[in-house]
Design a protein around this motif. Structure first.
Motif, PDB file in Angstrom:
ATOM      1  N   ASP A   1       0.862  -1.173   0.000  1.00 62.07           N
ATOM      2  CA  ASP A   1       0.000   0.000   0.000  1.00 62.07           C
ATOM      3  C   ASP A   1       0.898   1.223   0.000  1.00 62.07           C
ATOM      4  OD1 ASP A   1       0.898   0.478   2.598  1.00 62.07           O
ATOM      5  OD2 ASP A   1      -1.046   0.274   3.522  1.00 62.07           O
ATOM      6  N   SER A   2       0.315   2.390  -0.126  1.00 61.58           N
ATOM      7  CA  SER A   2       1.016   3.676  -0.027  1.00 61.58           C
ATOM      8  C   SER A   2       2.086   3.883  -1.091  1.00 61.58           C
ATOM      9  CB  SER A   2       1.632   3.848   1.369  1.00 61.58           C
ATOM     10  OG  SER A   2       0.656   3.679   2.372  1.00 61.58           O
ATOM     11  N   ALA A   3       2.009   3.159  -2.207  1.00 58.87           N
ATOM     12  CA  ALA A   3       2.940   3.373  -3.323  1.00 58.87           C
ATOM     13  C   ALA A   3       2.413   4.516  -4.179  1.00 58.87           C
ATOM     14  CB  ALA A   3       3.062   2.100  -4.153  1.00 58.87           C
ATOM     15  N   PHE A   4       3.239   4.986  -5.103  1.00 60.39           N
ATOM     16  CA  PHE A   4       2.833   6.064  -5.997  1.00 60.39           C
ATOM     17  C   PHE A   4       2.957   5.585  -7.434  1.00 60.39           C
ATOM     18  CE2 PHE A   4       3.192   9.956  -8.441  1.00 60.39           C
ATOM     19  CZ  PHE A   4       2.212  10.737  -7.861  1.00 60.39           C
ATOM     20  N   MET A   5       1.953   5.881  -8.247  1.00 60.85           N
ATOM     21  CA  MET A   5       1.977   5.515  -9.661  1.00 60.85           C
ATOM     22  C   MET A   5       2.100   6.762 -10.521  1.00 60.85           C
ATOM     23  SD  MET A   5      -0.723   2.512 -10.325  1.00 60.85           S
ATOM     24  CE  MET A   5      -0.371   0.859  -9.813  1.00 60.85           C
ATOM     25  N   ILE A   6       2.994   6.681 -11.497  1.00 58.85           N
ATOM     26  CA  ILE A   6       3.166   7.739 -12.481  1.00 58.85           C
ATOM     27  C   ILE A   6       2.574   7.226 -13.784  1.00 58.85           C
ATOM     28  CG2 ILE A   6       4.810   9.174 -13.731  1.00 58.85           C
ATOM     29  CD1 ILE A   6       6.788   8.575 -11.393  1.00 58.85           C
ATOM     30  N   SER A   7       1.581   7.900 -14.286  1.00 59.90           N
ATOM     31  CA  SER A   7       0.911   7.496 -15.522  1.00 59.90           C
ATOM     32  C   SER A   7       1.536   8.222 -16.708  1.00 59.90           C
ATOM     33  CB  SER A   7      -0.585   7.826 -15.425  1.00 59.90           C
ATOM     34  OG  SER A   7      -1.237   7.491 -16.617  1.00 59.90           O
TER      35      SER A   7
ATOM     36  N   SER B   1       6.269   3.365  -7.804  1.00 57.00           N
ATOM     37  CA  SER B   1       7.452   3.615  -6.971  1.00 57.00           C
ATOM     38  C   SER B   1       7.123   3.463  -5.494  1.00 57.00           C
ATOM     39  CB  SER B   1       8.033   5.007  -7.238  1.00 57.00           C
ATOM     40  OG  SER B   1       7.202   6.026  -6.751  1.00 57.00           O
ATOM     41  N   GLY B   2       8.084   2.862  -4.769  1.00 55.21           N
ATOM     42  CA  GLY B   2       7.974   2.747  -3.320  1.00 55.21           C
ATOM     43  C   GLY B   2       6.810   1.903  -2.859  1.00 55.21           C
ATOM     44  N   GLY B   3       6.280   2.265  -1.695  1.00 58.34           N
ATOM     45  CA  GLY B   3       5.187   1.532  -1.082  1.00 58.34           C
ATOM     46  C   GLY B   3       5.623   0.870   0.214  1.00 58.34           C
ATOM     47  N   ARG B   4       4.676   0.212   0.844  1.00 54.75           N
ATOM     48  CA  ARG B   4       4.931  -0.424   2.144  1.00 54.75           C
ATOM     49  C   ARG B   4       4.242  -1.786   2.144  1.00 54.75           C
ATOM     50  NH1 ARG B   4       2.054   2.383   7.119  1.00 54.75           N
ATOM     51  NH2 ARG B   4       0.303   1.723   5.835  1.00 54.75           N
ATOM     52  N   ASP B   5       4.886  -2.795   2.766  1.00 59.93           N
ATOM     53  CA  ASP B   5       4.259  -4.106   2.843  1.00 59.93           C
ATOM     54  C   ASP B   5       3.500  -4.270   4.164  1.00 59.93           C
ATOM     55  OD1 ASP B   5       6.089  -4.759   4.864  1.00 59.93           O
ATOM     56  OD2 ASP B   5       7.182  -6.217   3.656  1.00 59.93           O
ATOM     57  N   LEU B   6       2.969  -5.460   4.396  1.00 62.32           N
ATOM     58  CA  LEU B   6       2.151  -5.716   5.584  1.00 62.32           C
ATOM     59  C   LEU B   6       2.928  -5.585   6.888  1.00 62.32           C
ATOM     60  CD1 LEU B   6       0.175  -8.779   4.189  1.00 62.32           C
ATOM     61  CD2 LEU B   6      -0.641  -6.434   4.427  1.00 62.32           C
ATOM     62  N   ASP B   7       4.261  -5.728   6.830  1.00 58.44           N
ATOM     63  CA  ASP B   7       5.102  -5.600   8.020  1.00 58.44           C
ATOM     64  C   ASP B   7       5.728  -4.216   8.147  1.00 58.44           C
ATOM     65  OD1 ASP B   7       4.695  -8.282   8.810  1.00 58.44           O
ATOM     66  OD2 ASP B   7       6.191  -8.939   7.356  1.00 58.44           O
ATOM     67  N   SER B   8       5.232  -3.248   7.391  1.00 57.22           N
ATOM     68  CA  SER B   8       5.719  -1.865   7.373  1.00 57.22           C
ATOM     69  C   SER B   8       7.138  -1.732   6.831  1.00 57.22           C
ATOM     70  CB  SER B   8       5.616  -1.223   8.761  1.00 57.22           C
ATOM     71  OG  SER B   8       4.262  -1.062   9.097  1.00 57.22           O
ATOM     72  N   TYR B   9       7.566  -2.682   5.981  1.00 57.35           N
ATOM     73  CA  TYR B   9       8.827  -2.545   5.258  1.00 57.35           C
ATOM     74  C   TYR B   9       8.587  -1.581   4.106  1.00 57.35           C
ATOM     75  CZ  TYR B   9      12.589  -3.590   2.009  1.00 57.35           C
ATOM     76  OH  TYR B   9      13.645  -3.473   1.140  1.00 57.35           O
TER      77      TYR B   9
ATOM     78  N   LEU C   1      11.399   0.284  -8.075  1.00 56.17           N
ATOM     79  CA  LEU C   1      10.575   0.947  -9.083  1.00 56.17           C
ATOM     80  C   LEU C   1      10.146  -0.142 -10.059  1.00 56.17           C
ATOM     81  CD1 LEU C   1      12.874   3.992  -9.866  1.00 56.17           C
ATOM     82  CD2 LEU C   1      10.827   4.007  -8.463  1.00 56.17           C
ATOM     83  N   TYR C   2       8.875  -0.140 -10.437  1.00 51.66           N
ATOM     84  CA  TYR C   2       8.360  -1.124 -11.389  1.00 51.66           C
ATOM     85  C   TYR C   2       7.695  -0.410 -12.551  1.00 51.66           C
ATOM     86  CZ  TYR C   2       8.957  -4.511  -7.624  1.00 51.66           C
ATOM     87  OH  TYR C   2       9.478  -5.297  -6.633  1.00 51.66           O
TER      88      TYR C   2
ATOM     89  N   ARG D   1       6.968   5.747   1.213  1.00 48.91           N
ATOM     90  CA  ARG D   1       5.534   5.498   1.192  1.00 48.91           C
ATOM     91  C   ARG D   1       4.823   6.831   1.286  1.00 48.91           C
ATOM     92  NH1 ARG D   1       2.409   5.932   5.752  1.00 48.91           N
ATOM     93  NH2 ARG D   1       3.558   6.298   7.668  1.00 48.91           N
ATOM     94  N   ASP D   2       3.593   6.903   0.802  1.00 42.25           N
ATOM     95  CA  ASP D   2       2.811   8.143   0.839  1.00 42.25           C
ATOM     96  C   ASP D   2       3.603   9.330   0.280  1.00 42.25           C
ATOM     97  OD1 ASP D   2       0.590   6.869   2.035  1.00 42.25           O
ATOM     98  OD2 ASP D   2       1.512   7.075   4.002  1.00 42.25           O
ATOM     99  N   HIS D   3       4.267   9.125  -0.826  1.00 40.30           N
ATOM    100  CA  HIS D   3       5.128  10.158  -1.409  1.00 40.30           C
ATOM    101  C   HIS D   3       4.567  10.614  -2.755  1.00 40.30           C
ATOM    102  CE1 HIS D   3       6.344   6.325  -3.073  1.00 40.30           C
ATOM    103  NE2 HIS D   3       6.940   6.943  -4.068  1.00 40.30           N
ATOM    104  N   ILE D   4       5.215  11.598  -3.312  1.00 35.68           N
ATOM    105  CA  ILE D   4       4.868  12.112  -4.631  1.00 35.68           C
ATOM    106  C   ILE D   4       6.074  11.922  -5.539  1.00 35.68           C
ATOM    107  CG2 ILE D   4       4.294  14.189  -5.946  1.00 35.68           C
ATOM    108  CD1 ILE D   4       2.873  15.224  -3.446  1.00 35.68           C
ATOM    109  N   SER D   5       5.820  11.502  -6.756  1.00 36.80           N
ATOM    110  CA  SER D   5       6.890  11.303  -7.738  1.00 36.80           C
ATOM    111  C   SER D   5       6.532  12.026  -9.017  1.00 36.80           C
ATOM    112  CB  SER D   5       7.060   9.813  -8.044  1.00 36.80           C
ATOM    113  OG  SER D   5       7.434   9.092  -6.900  1.00 36.80           O
ATOM    114  N   THR D   6       7.541  12.404  -9.756  1.00 35.92           N
ATOM    115  CA  THR D   6       7.328  13.005 -11.072  1.00 35.92           C
ATOM    116  C   THR D   6       8.522  12.668 -11.947  1.00 35.92           C
ATOM    117  OG1 THR D   6       6.714  15.025 -12.246  1.00 35.92           O
ATOM    118  CG2 THR D   6       8.403  15.231 -10.544  1.00 35.92           C
ATOM    119  N   LEU D   7       8.338  12.757 -13.235  1.00 37.31           N
ATOM    120  CA  LEU D   7       9.433  12.555 -14.171  1.00 37.31           C
ATOM    121  C   LEU D   7      10.037  13.904 -14.528  1.00 37.31           C
ATOM    122  CD1 LEU D   7       7.876   9.909 -16.547  1.00 37.31           C
ATOM    123  CD2 LEU D   7       9.512   9.548 -14.707  1.00 37.31           C
TER     124      LEU D   7
END
Length: 82
Positions: A16-22, A30-38, A43-44, A67-73
Protein backbone atom coordinates in the motif's frame (compact mmCIF):
# COMPACT_ATOMS: atom_id res chain seq x y z
CA UNK A 1 -5.98 -0.03 3.54
CA UNK A 2 -5.35 -2.71 0.94
CA UNK A 3 -7.32 -2.98 -2.29
CA UNK A 4 -7.83 -6.07 -4.40
CA UNK A 5 -8.44 -5.80 -8.10
CA UNK A 6 -9.07 -8.31 -10.85
CA UNK A 7 -8.15 -5.80 -13.58
CA UNK A 8 -4.60 -5.99 -14.89
CA UNK A 9 -1.63 -8.00 -13.62
CA UNK A 10 -1.04 -8.58 -9.91
CA UNK A 11 1.32 -6.17 -8.20
CA UNK A 12 4.86 -7.52 -7.67
CA UNK A 13 4.29 -7.58 -3.89
CA UNK A 14 1.42 -6.96 -1.50
CA UNK A 15 1.73 -3.22 -0.82
CA UNK A 16 0.00 0.00 0.00
CA UNK A 17 1.02 3.68 -0.03
CA UNK A 18 2.94 3.37 -3.32
CA UNK A 19 2.83 6.06 -6.00
CA UNK A 20 1.98 5.52 -9.66
CA UNK A 21 3.17 7.74 -12.48
CA UNK A 22 0.91 7.50 -15.52
CA UNK A 23 2.55 7.97 -18.91
CA UNK A 24 0.94 7.79 -22.37
CA UNK A 25 2.09 4.18 -22.95
CA UNK A 26 2.92 2.79 -19.50
CA UNK A 27 2.70 3.19 -15.73
CA UNK A 28 5.58 3.38 -13.23
CA UNK A 29 5.07 2.26 -9.63
CA UNK A 30 7.45 3.62 -6.97
CA UNK A 31 7.97 2.75 -3.32
CA UNK A 32 5.19 1.53 -1.08
CA UNK A 33 4.93 -0.42 2.14
CA UNK A 34 4.26 -4.11 2.84
CA UNK A 35 2.15 -5.72 5.58
CA UNK A 36 5.10 -5.60 8.02
CA UNK A 37 5.72 -1.86 7.37
CA UNK A 38 8.83 -2.55 5.26
CA UNK A 39 9.30 0.41 2.90
CA UNK A 40 10.10 -0.61 -0.68
CA UNK A 41 12.91 0.97 -2.70
CA UNK A 42 11.96 -0.72 -5.97
CA UNK A 43 10.57 0.95 -9.08
CA UNK A 44 8.36 -1.12 -11.39
CA UNK A 45 7.19 -0.44 -14.93
CA UNK A 46 4.04 -1.95 -16.40
CA UNK A 47 5.13 -3.57 -19.67
CA UNK A 48 2.44 -4.77 -22.07
CA UNK A 49 2.71 -7.07 -25.08
CA UNK A 50 -0.02 -8.60 -27.26
CA UNK A 51 0.00 -11.59 -24.87
CA UNK A 52 -0.59 -9.51 -21.72
CA UNK A 53 0.93 -7.12 -19.20
CA UNK A 54 3.44 -7.65 -16.38
CA UNK A 55 5.33 -5.53 -13.86
CA UNK A 56 9.10 -5.37 -14.49
CA UNK A 57 11.59 -4.07 -11.94
CA UNK A 58 13.53 -1.00 -13.07
CA UNK A 59 17.05 0.15 -12.30
CA UNK A 60 18.22 2.09 -10.40
CA UNK A 61 16.13 1.83 -7.25
CA UNK A 62 15.29 4.50 -4.68
CA UNK A 63 18.08 5.25 -2.20
CA UNK A 64 15.61 5.08 0.70
CA UNK A 65 12.29 3.27 0.84
CA UNK A 66 9.26 5.53 0.50
CA UNK A 67 5.53 5.50 1.19
CA UNK A 68 2.81 8.14 0.84
CA UNK A 69 5.13 10.16 -1.41
CA UNK A 70 4.87 12.11 -4.63
CA UNK A 71 6.89 11.30 -7.74
CA UNK A 72 7.33 13.00 -11.07
CA UNK A 73 9.43 12.56 -14.17
CA UNK A 74 12.06 15.15 -15.03
CA UNK A 75 12.79 15.58 -18.75
CA UNK A 76 16.38 14.79 -19.79
CA UNK A 77 16.62 18.34 -21.18
CA UNK A 78 16.53 19.70 -17.62
CA UNK A 79 19.31 17.36 -16.48
CA UNK A 80 21.99 18.76 -18.78
CA UNK A 81 25.10 19.93 -16.95
CA UNK A 82 26.30 22.16 -19.81
Amino acid sequence: MYFLSSIGPALPNAMDSAFMISLPTTVILSGGRDLDSYYYTQLYQLVCTPIGCAWEEMEPTLTHGRRDHISTLVPNLLLSCN
